[in-house]
Design an enzyme around this catalytic site. Structure first.
Site, PDB file in Angstrom:
ATOM      1  N   GLY A 241      -7.338  -1.376  -3.359  1.00 35.15           N
ATOM      2  CA  GLY A 241      -7.522  -0.220  -2.492  1.00 35.15           C
ATOM      3  C   GLY A 241      -8.190  -0.475  -1.169  1.00 35.15           C
ATOM      4  N   GLU A 275      -7.362  -6.119  -8.264  1.00 30.94           N
ATOM      5  CA  GLU A 275      -5.917  -6.058  -8.052  1.00 30.94           C
ATOM      6  C   GLU A 275      -5.583  -5.715  -6.599  1.00 30.94           C
ATOM      7  OE1 GLU A 275      -5.384  -3.157 -11.012  1.00 30.94           O
ATOM      8  OE2 GLU A 275      -5.666  -4.568 -12.665  1.00 30.94           O
ATOM      9  N   PRO A 276      -5.992  -6.571  -5.663  1.00 31.03           N
ATOM     10  CA  PRO A 276      -5.668  -6.309  -4.254  1.00 31.03           C
ATOM     11  C   PRO A 276      -4.192  -6.549  -3.983  1.00 31.03           C
ATOM     12  CG  PRO A 276      -6.669  -8.466  -4.461  1.00 31.03           C
ATOM     13  CD  PRO A 276      -6.726  -7.844  -5.833  1.00 31.03           C
ATOM     14  N   GLY A 277      -3.618  -5.738  -3.129  1.00 33.79           N
ATOM     15  CA  GLY A 277      -2.225  -5.920  -2.726  1.00 33.79           C
ATOM     16  C   GLY A 277      -2.116  -5.937  -1.219  1.00 33.79           C
ATOM     17  N   ARG A 314       7.537   3.286   5.624  1.00 28.99           N
ATOM     18  CA  ARG A 314       6.201   3.861   5.755  1.00 28.99           C
ATOM     19  C   ARG A 314       6.072   4.893   6.883  1.00 28.99           C
ATOM     20  NH1 ARG A 314       2.098   1.562   6.977  1.00 28.99           N
ATOM     21  NH2 ARG A 314       0.660   2.558   5.530  1.00 28.99           N
ATOM     22  N   TYR A 318       5.032   8.305   5.295  1.00 23.98           N
ATOM     23  CA  TYR A 318       3.602   8.616   5.418  1.00 23.98           C
ATOM     24  C   TYR A 318       3.159   8.956   6.840  1.00 23.98           C
ATOM     25  CZ  TYR A 318       3.522   5.828   1.054  1.00 23.98           C
ATOM     26  OH  TYR A 318       3.759   5.314  -0.191  1.00 23.98           O
ATOM     27  N   CYS A 346      21.115   8.126  10.366  1.00 23.52           N
ATOM     28  CA  CYS A 346      21.383   9.515  10.757  1.00 23.52           C
ATOM     29  C   CYS A 346      20.349  10.461  10.164  1.00 23.52           C
ATOM     30  CB  CYS A 346      22.797   9.909  10.344  1.00 23.52           C
ATOM     31  SG  CYS A 346      24.066   9.038  11.266  1.00 23.52           S
ATOM     32  N   TYR A 375       4.413  -3.182   1.373  1.00 17.79           N
ATOM     33  CA  TYR A 375       5.209  -1.962   1.235  1.00 17.79           C
ATOM     34  C   TYR A 375       6.263  -1.833   2.331  1.00 17.79           C
ATOM     35  CZ  TYR A 375       1.345  -1.116  -1.884  1.00 17.79           C
ATOM     36  OH  TYR A 375       0.415  -1.257  -2.879  1.00 17.79           O
TER      37      TYR A 375
END
EC number: 4.1.1.20
Length: 424
Positions: A241, A275-277, A314, A318, A346, A375
């Site tokens: 996170g 659990e870093p991503g 993204r 977001y 489109c 991502y």
């Protein structure tokens, strides 16, 4: 810090010119820097070590499940955090030992749980009582005992985007912390499972430490209660996170994050799982795209590029910000103008940036989108029947295509016509 820089007037990834890759591979494509992946992992690992934390780092494969990326981390000692059978298979194929794999996720199927148990992975993070019952049945039938964590939802607002916060009571993830003792008691009584850990992950792209501190204090209280109940909690899975800078954010450094953990949980004698991503891969990747044309509208100038929302979702999903910069270094003092950077799909939502100030750009110029290693490719699709784009990994002066661009024939080979539609 990353290893993308201008050299002799053009953008390089480590010692490879981006324009060269564009000529040889075609656009659009993702490009990752090995040196940046290694550096981010090392900085995070050393911060935990300096704080005296007994830590296992499991790369969150959902951020970038490319096998070459996973293996790069595995060679540094990382495990993998997976959320599907596909990611679990990808991690194993990349060389991650089963003993360093954690299986998270709210919707694991029976088949996925059977596969994970059969492989003997390190830990399954259970997110509901029905999942707990199913896992117990599966493991007991095989004569195995599966180490588990129960993911606890601490009802802490991570202060991040609503679509990537996971630790509030209205979110779908985990078990409400006020019911945790009851669920752990049930887990202790069931065959085939051994509750050895607490898992807690409150969201992604956090830029403040306060939500972490609040969540960890609740975890601390829960450890004391569960140990009093006779449950031997030996591990704390704190998820990931920690945010990265996309624009003007200033996320905490890993060292500051580690000190919060040390202050709140460091005296409990637990092994920690992280659990870093995004933290490891976000800044290590860029998306490279070519300008198809410059379109002058009645009120705006549009740079129409050959990447689209299906390649990098993204911004449309977001309203996320990504830096955008030319591959050819702008001249000092070049005049900037406001433009909209858009793709060819489109959809009005196929917009990467509105009124972004950029130097003069022309048809066929190359643009790079920063902080695209997390991502990006992982969330891409074939919308508008557009092929998935290549991924390229650079190391020093070499590069390799680590995911090829499929041909239209490759895409069509996955489909078939039913008999009643075939010509007679």
């Amino acid at each position: 810090m990353n290893h993308f820089h201008y050299q002799n007037g053009e953008l390089f990834a480590e010692d490879v010119a981006i324009a060269r890759i564009a000529r040889e591979v075609g656009t659009p494509f993702y490009c990752y820097s090995t040196a940046t992946l290694q550096r981010h992992y090392t900085v995070f690992a050393e911060a935990l070590k300096a704080a005296g934390l007994d830590a296992t780092i499991c790369f969150a494969a959902k951020a970038n499940p490319n096998m070459a990326v996973i293996r790069t981390f595995a060679q540094l000692g990382a495990g993998a955090d997976v959320v599907s059978e596909g990611e679990l298979r990808q991690a194993l194929a990349a060389g991650v030992p089963a003993a360093r794999i954690v299986f998270s996720g709210v919707g694991k199927t029976r088949h996925e749980l059977e596969f994970a148990v059969a492989k003997g992975i390190f830990q399954i993070n259970v997110e509901s009582e029905p999942e707990l019952e199913m896992l117990s049945e599966i493991a007991a039938a095989r004569g195995q005992v599966m180490p588990i964590a129960i993911r606890v939802n601490p009802d802490v607002d991570a202060g991040t985007h609503a679509k990537i916060t996971t630790g509030k009571k209205e979110n779908k993830f985990g078990i409400e912390w006020t019911r945790a003792r009851e669920v752990y008691a049930r887990a202790k009584a069931l065959p085939g499972v051994e509750p050895v850990a607490i898992a807690c992950h409150i969201g992604s792209q956090l830029t403040e430490l306060t939500p972490f501190r609040e969540a960890f204090l609740r975890v601390r209280d829960l450890v004391a209660m569960l140990r009093a109940d006779g449950i031997d909690i030996r591990r704390l899975d704190l998820g990931g996170g920690l945010g990265v800078p996309y624009d003007d954010e200033t996320p905490p450094e890993p060292a500051a994050y580690a000190e919060v953990i040390k202050a709140t949980l460091g005296d409990l004698g637990c092994r920690f799982v992280f659990e870093p991503g995004r933290l490891l891969v976000g800044n290590a990747g860029i998306l490279v795209s070519r300008i198809i044309r410059v379109k002058e509208g009645s009120t705006r100038t549009f740079l129409i590029v050959d990447a689209a929302m299906n390649d990098l979702a993204r911004p449309s999903l977001y309203d996320a910000y990504h830096s955008i910069f030319p591959v050819a270094e702008p001249k000092a003092g070049a005049a900037l103008a406001e433009v909209d950077v858009v793709g060819p799909v489109c959809e009005t939502g196929d917009t990467f940036a509105k009124q972004r100030r950029l130097p003069p750009m022309r048809t066929d110029d190359l643009l790079a989108f920063g902080t695209a290693g997390a991502y990006g490719a992982a969330m891409s699709s074939t919308y508008n029947t557009r092929p998935l784009i290549p991924e390229v990994l650079v190391k020093g002066g070499d590069y390799a295509v680590i995911r090829v661009r499929p041909s239209y024939e490759d895409m069509r080979s996955l489909e078939s016509l039913p008999g009643w539609l075939n010509d007679e």
